[in-house]
Scaffold this motif. Structure first.
Motif, short mmCIF file in Angstrom:
data_model
loop_
_atom_site.label_atom_id
_atom_site.label_comp_id
_atom_site.label_asym_id
_atom_site.label_seq_id
_atom_site.Cartn_x
_atom_site.Cartn_y
_atom_site.Cartn_z
N PRO A 14 0.86 -1.26 0.17
CA PRO A 14 -0.10 0.09 -0.15
C PRO A 14 0.88 1.19 0.09
CG PRO A 14 -1.03 -1.65 1.56
CD PRO A 14 0.29 -2.09 1.03
N GLY A 15 0.48 2.12 -0.80
CA GLY A 15 1.20 3.50 -1.06
C GLY A 15 2.40 3.33 -2.17
N GLY A 16 2.64 2.10 -2.69
CA GLY A 16 3.41 1.95 -3.87
C GLY A 16 3.05 2.13 -5.10
N SER A 17 3.95 2.13 -6.14
CA SER A 17 3.66 2.62 -7.43
C SER A 17 3.89 1.43 -8.33
CB SER A 17 4.42 3.69 -7.91
OG SER A 17 4.08 4.73 -6.96
N LEU A 18 3.10 1.53 -9.65
CA LEU A 18 3.30 0.33 -10.52
C LEU A 18 3.16 1.10 -11.82
CD1 LEU A 18 1.98 -3.29 -9.47
CD2 LEU A 18 4.31 -2.50 -9.98
N ARG A 66 -4.40 9.85 -8.60
CA ARG A 66 -3.37 8.90 -8.59
C ARG A 66 -2.95 8.20 -9.74
NH1 ARG A 66 -4.95 4.56 -5.49
NH2 ARG A 66 -7.25 4.45 -6.48
N PHE A 67 -3.77 7.89 -10.63
CA PHE A 67 -3.38 7.21 -12.06
C PHE A 67 -3.10 8.17 -12.90
CE2 PHE A 67 -5.29 2.96 -10.85
CZ PHE A 67 -4.70 2.72 -9.66
N THR A 68 -2.31 7.74 -14.11
CA THR A 68 -2.17 8.64 -15.14
C THR A 68 -2.09 7.74 -16.26
OG1 THR A 68 -1.10 10.31 -13.91
CG2 THR A 68 -0.90 10.12 -16.35
N GLN A 81 0.28 4.48 -15.30
CA GLN A 81 1.07 4.92 -14.25
C GLN A 81 0.41 5.12 -12.93
OE1 GLN A 81 4.58 5.62 -13.52
NE2 GLN A 81 3.94 5.52 -11.51
N MET A 82 0.37 4.35 -11.84
CA MET A 82 -0.56 3.98 -10.88
C MET A 82 0.40 4.24 -9.65
SD MET A 82 -2.58 0.59 -11.52
CE MET A 82 -1.11 -0.52 -11.40
N ASN A 83 -0.10 5.37 -8.92
CA ASN A 83 0.50 5.87 -7.71
C ASN A 83 -0.36 5.73 -6.30
OD1 ASN A 83 3.20 6.48 -9.12
ND2 ASN A 83 1.96 8.56 -9.57
N SER A 84 0.10 5.86 -5.07
CA SER A 84 -0.66 5.77 -4.01
C SER A 84 -1.50 4.66 -4.12
CB SER A 84 -1.42 6.96 -3.77
OG SER A 84 -0.37 8.09 -3.83
N LEU A 85 -1.06 3.39 -4.29
CA LEU A 85 -1.80 2.28 -4.53
C LEU A 85 -2.61 1.63 -3.16
CD1 LEU A 85 0.13 0.28 -7.00
CD2 LEU A 85 -2.34 0.94 -7.34
N GLU A 86 -3.84 1.37 -3.32
CA GLU A 86 -4.62 0.94 -2.10
C GLU A 86 -4.90 -0.52 -2.27
OE1 GLU A 86 -7.78 3.50 -2.45
OE2 GLU A 86 -6.62 5.43 -1.94
N PRO A 87 -5.07 -1.04 -1.31
CA PRO A 87 -5.59 -2.71 -1.19
C PRO A 87 -6.86 -2.54 -2.32
CG PRO A 87 -5.04 -2.11 0.83
CD PRO A 87 -5.05 -0.82 0.32
N GLU A 88 -7.77 -1.67 -2.22
CA GLU A 88 -8.91 -1.85 -3.11
C GLU A 88 -8.52 -1.74 -4.49
OE1 GLU A 88 -9.77 -0.66 0.81
OE2 GLU A 88 -8.39 0.40 -0.44
N ASP A 89 -7.35 -1.24 -4.98
CA ASP A 89 -6.88 -1.28 -6.34
C ASP A 89 -6.47 -2.78 -6.80
OD1 ASP A 89 -5.26 1.66 -5.73
OD2 ASP A 89 -7.23 1.43 -6.77
N THR A 90 -6.55 -3.71 -6.03
CA THR A 90 -6.29 -5.11 -6.29
C THR A 90 -7.39 -5.49 -7.31
OG1 THR A 90 -5.27 -5.74 -4.32
CG2 THR A 90 -6.04 -7.24 -5.49
N THR A 109 -3.47 -8.18 -16.69
CA THR A 109 -2.33 -8.51 -15.93
C THR A 109 -2.75 -8.19 -14.34
OG1 THR A 109 0.05 -7.77 -15.41
CG2 THR A 109 -1.63 -5.84 -16.23
N LEU A 110 -2.42 -9.01 -13.51
CA LEU A 110 -2.82 -9.07 -12.09
C LEU A 110 -1.89 -8.04 -11.17
CD1 LEU A 110 -4.37 -10.02 -9.96
CD2 LEU A 110 -2.62 -11.78 -9.45
N VAL A 111 -2.66 -7.15 -10.61
CA VAL A 111 -1.93 -6.01 -9.47
C VAL A 111 -2.65 -6.38 -8.37
CG1 VAL A 111 -2.06 -3.82 -8.96
CG2 VAL A 111 -1.76 -4.30 -11.35
N THR A 112 -1.55 -6.92 -7.32
CA THR A 112 -1.92 -7.10 -6.05
C THR A 112 -1.28 -5.92 -5.04
OG1 THR A 112 -2.34 -9.42 -6.28
CG2 THR A 112 -2.20 -8.91 -4.23
N VAL A 113 -2.28 -5.31 -4.26
CA VAL A 113 -1.73 -4.45 -3.40
C VAL A 113 -1.97 -4.72 -2.02
CG1 VAL A 113 -1.92 -2.00 -2.67
CG2 VAL A 113 -2.28 -2.51 -5.08
N SER A 114 -0.96 -5.31 -1.18
CA SER A 114 -0.98 -5.98 0.09
C SER A 114 0.38 -5.67 0.91
CB SER A 114 -1.40 -7.58 -0.17
OG SER A 114 -1.39 -7.97 1.30
#
Length: 115
Positions: A14-18, A66-68, A81-90, A109-114
C-alpha cells in the motif's frame, strides 16, 4: 486483427507505485481510443482510464489524482502509471480498444496491493 498484450503487474505494498504497459499489434494505432479496465474478485469489470486519439483522458473517480494514462503512438503502446496504490486497487487490469464496433481485450495483468 489487433492484439493487445499487457505487462507490468505484480505485488506492491500500500502506498506504492506500478506502471502497466499495453502493446498493440497492427498499424494505425494512433487513431484509436485506448483504455484500461479492471476486475476485482467477485466484482464487475469497470473502467479505470481512457485516452482518445487526440490525448483527451478520462478517469474513474476512484483513481483520479493517483493514476495517469498515457500513450506512445510511435511504440503502439499505452501506459497506466499507478501511484498511492490501495488494497482496493487489487484486480486484474485489462487493456481495451474498439475495432469495427467490437471490444478488443488483452489477457490481463494481475495487480495485488498488500502488505
Amino acid at each position: 486483427q489487433v492484439q493487445l498484450v499487457e505487462s507490468g503487474g505484480g505485488l506492491v505494498q500500500p502506498g506504492g507505485s506500478l506502471t502497466l504497459s499495453c502493446a498493440a499489434s497492427g498499424r494505425i494505432f494512433s487513431i484509436y481510443r485506448m483504455g484500461w479496465y479492471r476486475q476485482a474478485p467477485g466484482k464487475q469489470r469497470e473502467m479505470v482510464a481512457t485516452i482518445s486519439n487526440n490525448y483527451i483522458t478520462n478517469y474513474a473517480d476512484s483513481v483520479k489524482g493517483r493514476f495517469t494514462i498515457s500513450r506512445d503512438n510511435a511504440k503502439n503502446t499505452v501506459y497506466l502509471q499507478m501511484n498511492s496504490l490501495e488494497p482496493e486497487d487489487t484486480a486484474v487490469y485489462y487493456c481495451n480498444t474498439i475495432r469495427g464496433g467490437l471490444d478488443v481485450w488483452g489477457q490481463g495483468t494481475l495487480v495485488t496491493v498488500s502488505s
